[in-house]
Write an enzyme that holds these catalytic residues in place. Structure first.
Site, PDB file in Angstrom:
ATOM      1  N   ALA A   1      -3.535  46.364  16.028  1.00  0.00           N
ATOM      2  CA  ALA A   1      -2.174  46.049  15.537  1.00  0.00           C
ATOM      3  C   ALA A   1      -1.393  45.012  15.865  1.00  0.00           C
ATOM      4  O   ALA A   1      -1.873  44.460  17.205  1.00  0.00           O
ATOM      5  CB  ALA A   1      -1.348  47.403  15.821  1.00  0.00           C
TER       6      ALA A   1
ATOM      7  N   GLY B   1      -6.285  49.057  17.021  1.00  0.00           N
ATOM      8  CA  GLY B   1      -6.206  49.458  15.350  1.00  0.00           C
ATOM      9  C   GLY B   1      -7.443  48.978  14.763  1.00  0.00           C
ATOM     10  O   GLY B   1      -7.877  49.499  13.729  1.00  0.00           O
TER      11      GLY B   1
HETATM   12  N1  CO8 Z   1      -1.664  41.171  17.690  1.00  0.00           N
HETATM   13  C1  CO8 Z   1      -1.176  40.001  17.679  1.00  0.00           C
HETATM   14  N2  CO8 Z   1      -1.905  38.685  17.853  1.00  0.00           N
HETATM   15  C2  CO8 Z   1      -2.914  38.918  18.645  1.00  0.00           C
HETATM   16  C3  CO8 Z   1      -3.565  40.172  18.787  1.00  0.00           C
HETATM   17  C4  CO8 Z   1      -3.044  41.244  18.353  1.00  0.00           C
HETATM   18  N3  CO8 Z   1      -3.348  42.351  18.723  1.00  0.00           N
HETATM   19  N4  CO8 Z   1      -4.922  39.962  19.385  1.00  0.00           N
HETATM   20  C5  CO8 Z   1      -4.843  38.539  19.592  1.00  0.00           C
HETATM   21  N5  CO8 Z   1      -3.856  37.954  19.072  1.00  0.00           N
HETATM   22  C6  CO8 Z   1      -3.383  36.489  19.041  1.00  0.00           C
HETATM   23  C7  CO8 Z   1      -3.175  35.917  20.188  1.00  0.00           C
HETATM   24  O1  CO8 Z   1      -1.603  36.102  20.385  1.00  0.00           O
HETATM   25  C8  CO8 Z   1      -3.373  34.406  20.052  1.00  0.00           C
HETATM   26  O2  CO8 Z   1      -2.289  33.760  19.325  1.00  0.00           O
HETATM   27  P1  CO8 Z   1      -1.826  32.187  19.892  1.00  0.00           P
HETATM   28  O3  CO8 Z   1      -2.927  31.482  20.011  1.00  0.00           O
HETATM   29  O4  CO8 Z   1      -0.919  32.213  18.974  1.00  0.00           O
HETATM   30  O5  CO8 Z   1      -1.285  32.742  21.508  1.00  0.00           O
HETATM   31  C9  CO8 Z   1      -4.729  34.644  19.132  1.00  0.00           C
HETATM   32  O6  CO8 Z   1      -4.666  35.775  18.561  1.00  0.00           O
HETATM   33  C10 CO8 Z   1      -5.939  34.451  19.714  1.00  0.00           C
HETATM   34  O7  CO8 Z   1      -6.010  35.219  21.046  1.00  0.00           O
HETATM   35  P2  CO8 Z   1      -6.436  34.789  22.568  1.00  0.00           P
HETATM   36  O8  CO8 Z   1      -5.975  33.733  22.863  1.00  0.00           O
HETATM   37  O9  CO8 Z   1      -5.909  36.145  23.325  1.00  0.00           O
HETATM   38  O10 CO8 Z   1      -7.981  35.246  22.538  1.00  0.00           O
HETATM   39  P3  CO8 Z   1      -8.804  35.629  23.801  1.00  0.00           P
HETATM   40  O11 CO8 Z   1     -10.370  35.230  23.204  1.00  0.00           O
HETATM   41  O12 CO8 Z   1      -8.636  34.835  24.965  1.00  0.00           O
HETATM   42  O13 CO8 Z   1      -8.925  37.231  23.974  1.00  0.00           O
HETATM   43  C11 CO8 Z   1      -8.534  39.244  23.056  1.00  0.00           C
HETATM   44  C12 CO8 Z   1      -9.353  38.262  22.982  1.00  0.00           C
HETATM   45  C13 CO8 Z   1      -9.427  39.788  24.529  1.00  0.00           C
HETATM   46  C14 CO8 Z   1      -9.121  40.417  21.953  1.00  0.00           C
HETATM   47  C15 CO8 Z   1      -7.082  39.199  23.321  1.00  0.00           C
HETATM   48  O14 CO8 Z   1      -6.562  38.522  22.408  1.00  0.00           O
HETATM   49  C16 CO8 Z   1      -6.532  40.763  23.381  1.00  0.00           C
HETATM   50  O15 CO8 Z   1      -6.676  41.377  24.357  1.00  0.00           O
HETATM   51  N6  CO8 Z   1      -5.671  41.221  22.325  1.00  0.00           N
HETATM   52  C17 CO8 Z   1      -4.985  42.128  22.148  1.00  0.00           C
HETATM   53  C18 CO8 Z   1      -5.958  43.416  21.943  1.00  0.00           C
HETATM   54  C19 CO8 Z   1      -4.976  44.651  21.994  1.00  0.00           C
HETATM   55  O16 CO8 Z   1      -4.503  45.072  22.751  1.00  0.00           O
HETATM   56  N7  CO8 Z   1      -5.300  45.487  20.780  1.00  0.00           N
HETATM   57  C20 CO8 Z   1      -4.361  46.602  20.697  1.00  0.00           C
HETATM   58  C21 CO8 Z   1      -3.051  46.299  20.079  1.00  0.00           C
HETATM   59  S1  CO8 Z   1      -2.190  47.991  19.814  1.00  0.00           S
HETATM   60  C22 CO8 Z   1      -2.739  48.662  18.635  1.00  0.00           C
HETATM   61  O17 CO8 Z   1      -3.746  48.321  18.160  1.00  0.00           O
HETATM   62  C23 CO8 Z   1      -2.193  50.106  18.116  1.00  0.00           C
HETATM   63  C24 CO8 Z   1      -0.808  50.380  18.667  1.00  0.00           C
HETATM   64  C25 CO8 Z   1      -0.311  51.468  17.947  1.00  0.00           C
HETATM   65  C26 CO8 Z   1       0.174  51.280  16.680  1.00  0.00           C
HETATM   66  C27 CO8 Z   1       1.179  52.442  16.329  1.00  0.00           C
HETATM   67  C28 CO8 Z   1       1.558  52.091  15.162  1.00  0.00           C
HETATM   68  C29 CO8 Z   1       2.986  51.434  14.812  1.00  0.00           C
END
Ligand code: CO8
Length: 255
Positions: free
Chosen positions: A62, A107
């Site tokens: 998400a 998600g």
């Molecule tokens: N949402 C928004 N932006 C994101 C997300 C995300 N889930 N993941 C990555 N991005 C963005 C980063 O902010 C970054 O943007 P910017 O360059 O503008 O700062 C860009 O994508 C690249 O990401 P990274 O620089 O972090 O890339 P890395 O290679 O260093 O890391 C990872 C990759 C490990 C995947 C890291 O990005 C990460 O940990 N992302 C988040 C993963 C996560 O926690 N996912 C779960 C989200 S919560 C969910 O899915 C469900 C919640 C419940 C929903 C309920 C309903 C409303």
């Protein structure tokens, strides 16, 4: 547009394409996915392949930036909407394959779990890291993950939020196969293993298996007997059994 619906031979392909956010599921993306799944459901594709654009991510979950500052009722509504979109995918009339081409977190993994099959590149990384955000999964992860890998492994993955690599995902049954090369090509080859079979039988078989984990054994056996009887009523069943007796390849027509 963040979601592209294309065709690869007889298969539909849905590609998430929001690479600047690792294909994260914003509300726009979810709405576009809902439209794409409706279109696929009404079309003649023999399977759906779901994948992410770029080499880095299938889907990072998400959109975390859109999750803050919402009212309680908006939060509840968003979870219900996300679940309803994935329910469309889960109940398509044809099988679906998640071609996991990179990160599948939160998600993103829940999207893959709503597909009938999951195949992954060897560098893929998966997990439900919501606990690290002070959250729990909201798009079906607490329900579909234990059905895929069992309660013990699901509890461990969800409560630790840890990342599972492709090898482990294969070993625990989270993915069905590891792939090399172009993920869509690999998914097309995978789909070919079942795409010549009749869609009604594929669907009845999938539905029977899915019900197995929802009801007690005696109820499940009744469901199996009912769906098995339904399968016998199809023209495909007549064709399949005749083809066997005539020592030829069956030509199923989805009837
Ligand atoms: N949402 C928004 N932006 C994101 C997300 C995300 N889930 N993941 C990555 N991005 C963005 C980063 O902010 C970054 O943007 P910017 O360059 O503008 O700062 C860009 O994508 C690249 O990401 P990274 O620089 O972090 O890339 P890395 O290679 O260093 O890391 C990872 C990759 C490990 C995947 C890291 O990005 C990460 O940990 N992302 C988040 C993963 C996560 O926690 N996912 C779960 C989200 S919560 C969910 O899915 C469900 C919640 C419940 C929903 C309920 C309903 C409303």
């Amino acid at each position: 547009m963040n979601v592209h619906l294309t065709r690869r031979e007889e298969f539909a392909v849905v590609t998430l394409d929001r690479q600047q956010a690792l294909n994260a599921l914003s509300s726009d993306v979810l709405r576009e996915l809902a439209q794409a799944f409706d279109q696929v459901a009404g079309g003649d594709a023999r399977a759906l392949i779901v994948t992410g654009a770029g080499a880095k991510a299938f889907c990072a979950g998400a959109d975390i930036k859109g999750l803050t500052g919402r009212s309680l009722s908006a939060q509840r509504g968003d979870a219900a909407f996300g679940q309803s979109v994935l329910a469309k995918l889960d109940t398509l009339p044809m099988p679906s394959i998640a071609a996991i081409n990179g990160y599948a977190f939160g998600g993103g993994l829940e999207l893959a779990l709503a597909c009938t099959f999951r195949i992954a590149v060897s560098t893929a990384k998966m997990g439900l890291p919501e606990i690290k955000l002070g959250l729990i999964p909201g798009y079906g992860g607490t329900q579909r993950l234990p059905r895929a890998v069992g309660e013990a492994r699901a509890l461990e993955m969800i409560l630790s939020g840890r990342t599972v690599d492709a090898e482990e995902a294969l070993r625990i049954g989270l993915v069905h196969r590891l792939i090399a090369g172009d993920p869509i090509e690999a998914a097309v080859s995978y789909a070919r293993e079942f795409s010549a079979f009749g869609l009604p039988a594929l669907r009845l078989a999938r539905d029977a298996v899915k019900r197995a984990l929802e009801v007690p054994l005696h109820e499940g056996l009744k469901i199996e007997a009912d769906l098995n009887t339904l399968a016998f009523q199809t023209e495909d069943a007549v064709e399949g059994m005749n083809a066997f007796m005539e020592k030829r390849k069956a030509r199923f027509r989805d009837r």
